[in-house]
Design an enzyme around this catalytic site. Structure first.
Site, PDB file in Angstrom:
ATOM      1  N   ASN A  52      -1.768   0.001   7.361  1.00  0.00           N
ATOM      2  CA  ASN A  52      -1.403  -1.418   7.816  1.00  0.00           C
ATOM      3  C   ASN A  52      -0.617  -2.176   6.514  1.00  0.00           C
ATOM      4  O   ASN A  52      -0.340  -3.359   6.571  1.00  0.00           O
ATOM      5  CB  ASN A  52      -2.548  -2.399   8.219  1.00  0.00           C
ATOM      6  CG  ASN A  52      -3.829  -2.585   7.135  1.00  0.00           C
ATOM      7  OD1 ASN A  52      -3.555  -2.169   5.972  1.00  0.00           O
ATOM      8  ND2 ASN A  52      -4.613  -3.432   7.585  1.00  0.00           N
ATOM      9  N   LYS A 101       0.831  -1.160   0.057  1.00  0.00           N
ATOM     10  CA  LYS A 101       0.082  -0.088   0.132  1.00  0.00           C
ATOM     11  C   LYS A 101       0.839   1.222   0.046  1.00  0.00           C
ATOM     12  O   LYS A 101       2.075   1.158   0.284  1.00  0.00           O
ATOM     13  CB  LYS A 101      -0.987  -0.076   1.339  1.00  0.00           C
ATOM     14  CG  LYS A 101      -2.003  -1.442   1.121  1.00  0.00           C
ATOM     15  CD  LYS A 101      -2.723  -1.236   2.550  1.00  0.00           C
ATOM     16  CE  LYS A 101      -3.818  -2.419   2.255  1.00  0.00           C
ATOM     17  NZ  LYS A 101      -4.807  -2.464   3.482  1.00  0.00           N
ATOM     18  N   GLU A 149      -9.519 -10.164  -8.146  1.00  0.00           N
ATOM     19  CA  GLU A 149      -8.464  -9.079  -7.836  1.00  0.00           C
ATOM     20  C   GLU A 149      -7.548  -9.082  -8.760  1.00  0.00           C
ATOM     21  O   GLU A 149      -7.055  -8.282  -9.449  1.00  0.00           O
ATOM     22  CB  GLU A 149      -7.994  -9.143  -6.378  1.00  0.00           C
ATOM     23  CG  GLU A 149      -9.187  -8.624  -5.320  1.00  0.00           C
ATOM     24  CD  GLU A 149      -8.742  -9.022  -3.960  1.00  0.00           C
ATOM     25  OE1 GLU A 149      -7.612  -9.342  -3.837  1.00  0.00           O
ATOM     26  OE2 GLU A 149      -9.503  -8.646  -2.939  1.00  0.00           O
ATOM     27  N   HIS A 189      -1.877  -5.103   1.421  1.00  0.00           N
ATOM     28  CA  HIS A 189      -3.252  -5.906   1.209  1.00  0.00           C
ATOM     29  C   HIS A 189      -2.685  -7.430   0.533  1.00  0.00           C
ATOM     30  O   HIS A 189      -1.981  -7.429  -0.224  1.00  0.00           O
ATOM     31  CB  HIS A 189      -3.917  -5.313  -0.194  1.00  0.00           C
ATOM     32  CG  HIS A 189      -5.037  -6.097  -0.482  1.00  0.00           C
ATOM     33  ND1 HIS A 189      -6.186  -6.304   0.144  1.00  0.00           N
ATOM     34  CD2 HIS A 189      -5.028  -6.965  -1.632  1.00  0.00           C
ATOM     35  CE1 HIS A 189      -6.969  -7.151  -0.495  1.00  0.00           C
ATOM     36  NE2 HIS A 189      -6.124  -7.698  -1.736  1.00  0.00           N
ATOM     37  N   TYR A 229     -12.443  -2.485  -3.433  1.00  0.00           N
ATOM     38  CA  TYR A 229     -13.099  -2.856  -1.991  1.00  0.00           C
ATOM     39  C   TYR A 229     -14.404  -2.586  -2.053  1.00  0.00           C
ATOM     40  O   TYR A 229     -15.066  -2.376  -0.796  1.00  0.00           O
ATOM     41  CB  TYR A 229     -12.230  -1.602  -1.032  1.00  0.00           C
ATOM     42  CG  TYR A 229     -10.807  -2.099  -0.506  1.00  0.00           C
ATOM     43  CD1 TYR A 229     -10.799  -3.195   0.079  1.00  0.00           C
ATOM     44  CD2 TYR A 229      -9.889  -1.107  -0.557  1.00  0.00           C
ATOM     45  CE1 TYR A 229      -9.456  -3.360   0.603  1.00  0.00           C
ATOM     46  CE2 TYR A 229      -8.648  -1.201  -0.220  1.00  0.00           C
ATOM     47  CZ  TYR A 229      -8.316  -2.425   0.479  1.00  0.00           C
ATOM     48  OH  TYR A 229      -6.999  -2.677   1.046  1.00  0.00           O
TER      49      TYR A 229
HETATM   50  N1  LIG Z   1     -12.139  -0.395  11.562  1.00  0.00           N
HETATM   51  C1  LIG Z   1     -11.358   0.103  10.637  1.00  0.00           C
HETATM   52  N2  LIG Z   1     -10.796   1.283  10.745  1.00  0.00           N
HETATM   53  C2  LIG Z   1     -10.207   1.845   9.650  1.00  0.00           C
HETATM   54  N3  LIG Z   1      -9.776   1.143   8.486  1.00  0.00           N
HETATM   55  C3  LIG Z   1     -10.041  -0.004   8.716  1.00  0.00           C
HETATM   56  C4  LIG Z   1     -11.017  -0.720   9.652  1.00  0.00           C
HETATM   57  N4  LIG Z   1     -11.247  -2.022   9.350  1.00  0.00           N
HETATM   58  C5  LIG Z   1     -10.486  -2.155   7.997  1.00  0.00           C
HETATM   59  N5  LIG Z   1      -9.807  -1.005   7.842  1.00  0.00           N
HETATM   60  C6  LIG Z   1      -8.911  -0.760   6.460  1.00  0.00           C
HETATM   61  O1  LIG Z   1      -9.602  -1.431   5.493  1.00  0.00           O
HETATM   62  C7  LIG Z   1      -8.671  -2.368   4.833  1.00  0.00           C
HETATM   63  C8  LIG Z   1      -9.595  -3.522   4.247  1.00  0.00           C
HETATM   64  O2  LIG Z   1     -10.481  -4.268   5.409  1.00  0.00           O
HETATM   65  P1  LIG Z   1     -10.583  -5.602   5.145  1.00  0.00           P
HETATM   66  O3  LIG Z   1     -11.593  -6.134   6.147  1.00  0.00           O
HETATM   67  O4  LIG Z   1     -10.762  -6.162   4.002  1.00  0.00           O
HETATM   68  O5  LIG Z   1      -9.140  -6.158   6.074  1.00  0.00           O
HETATM   69  P2  LIG Z   1      -7.961  -7.017   5.557  1.00  0.00           P
HETATM   70  O6  LIG Z   1      -8.418  -8.033   4.382  1.00  0.00           O
HETATM   71  O7  LIG Z   1      -7.106  -7.584   6.544  1.00  0.00           O
HETATM   72  O8  LIG Z   1      -7.139  -5.783   4.561  1.00  0.00           O
HETATM   73  P3  LIG Z   1      -6.827  -6.017   3.172  1.00  0.00           P
HETATM   74  O9  LIG Z   1      -7.993  -6.046   2.482  1.00  0.00           O
HETATM   75  O10 LIG Z   1      -6.340  -4.423   2.741  1.00  0.00           O
HETATM   76  O11 LIG Z   1      -5.735  -6.984   2.947  1.00  0.00           O
HETATM   77  C9  LIG Z   1      -7.886  -2.840   6.043  1.00  0.00           C
HETATM   78  O12 LIG Z   1      -6.695  -3.514   5.617  1.00  0.00           O
HETATM   79  C10 LIG Z   1      -7.546  -1.581   6.668  1.00  0.00           C
HETATM   80  O13 LIG Z   1      -6.681  -0.528   5.917  1.00  0.00           O
HETATM   81 MG   LIG Z   2      -9.613  -7.537   2.574  1.00  0.00          MG
END
Ligand SMILES: Nc1ncnc2c1ncn2[C@@H]1O[C@H](COP(=O)(O)OP(=O)(O)OP(=O)(O)O)[C@@H](O)[C@H]1O
Ligand SMILES: [Mg+2]
Length: 149
Positions: free
Chosen positions: A112, A9, A126, A115, A49
């Protein structure tokens, strides 16, 4: 063999963590099959997303993801979707164990750094969303017989 979509990211790129992240997947034995360094549009990230469109953080997430360059990659290996998710750690770095990418390299859920596709079905979606067929490079890595029985 499975394929998964992984992206460093914008925060991971800005913090100079692309090399460290690529190293972990290479050392695990996974095979890089496509990669590009690019800045995604906000619309592209909204599409990526889409499952999260009703979440309060969706707008901010898509803005952050399109705010700078990302390193978009497709990696291949046995059970790679599940294994990469384990290597990433939890969505919230604060819940991620040391040894995982997020547990070692970042702090905040909104920053974080990486992805990874969460299911095989989403991985396929994706990969198709980010890459065209001609962007894949076919090759046989020399270590293959030493990684798989
Ligand atoms: N409660 C939250 N507050 C802020 N940002 C969040 C929160 N939950 C998720 N995100 C952001 O949205 C992204 C996508 O959420 P998801 O639930 O898909 O988690 P993930 O699968 O671990 O992450 P990613 O899809 O980015 O790999 C997260 O990586 C994070 O950056
Ligand atoms: Mg995810």
């Amino acid at each position: 063999m499975e394929r998964t979509f992984i992206a460093v990211k914008p925060d991971g790129v800005q913090r100079g963590l692309c090399g460290e992240i690529i190293k972990r997947f290479e050392q695990r034995g996974f095979r890089l099959v496509a990669a590009k360094f690019m800045q995604a549009s906000e619309d592209h990230m909204k599409n990526h997303y889409l499952d999260l469109k009703d979440m309060p953080f969706y707008g901010g997430l898509c803005k952050y993801m399109s705010s700078g360059p990302v390193l978009a990659m497709v990696w291949e290996g046995q059970s790679i979707v599940k294994l990469v998710r384990m290597m990433l750690g939890e969505t919230n770095p604060a819940d991620s164990k040391p040894g995982s990418i997020r547990g070692d390299l970042c702090i905040n859920i909104g920053r974080n750094i990486i992805h990874g596709s969460d299911t095989l079905e989403n991985a396929k979606k994706e990969v198709d969303l980010w890459f065209k067929a001609e962007e894949f490079v076919a090759y046989t890595p020399c270590g293959q017989p030493w990684l798989y029985e």
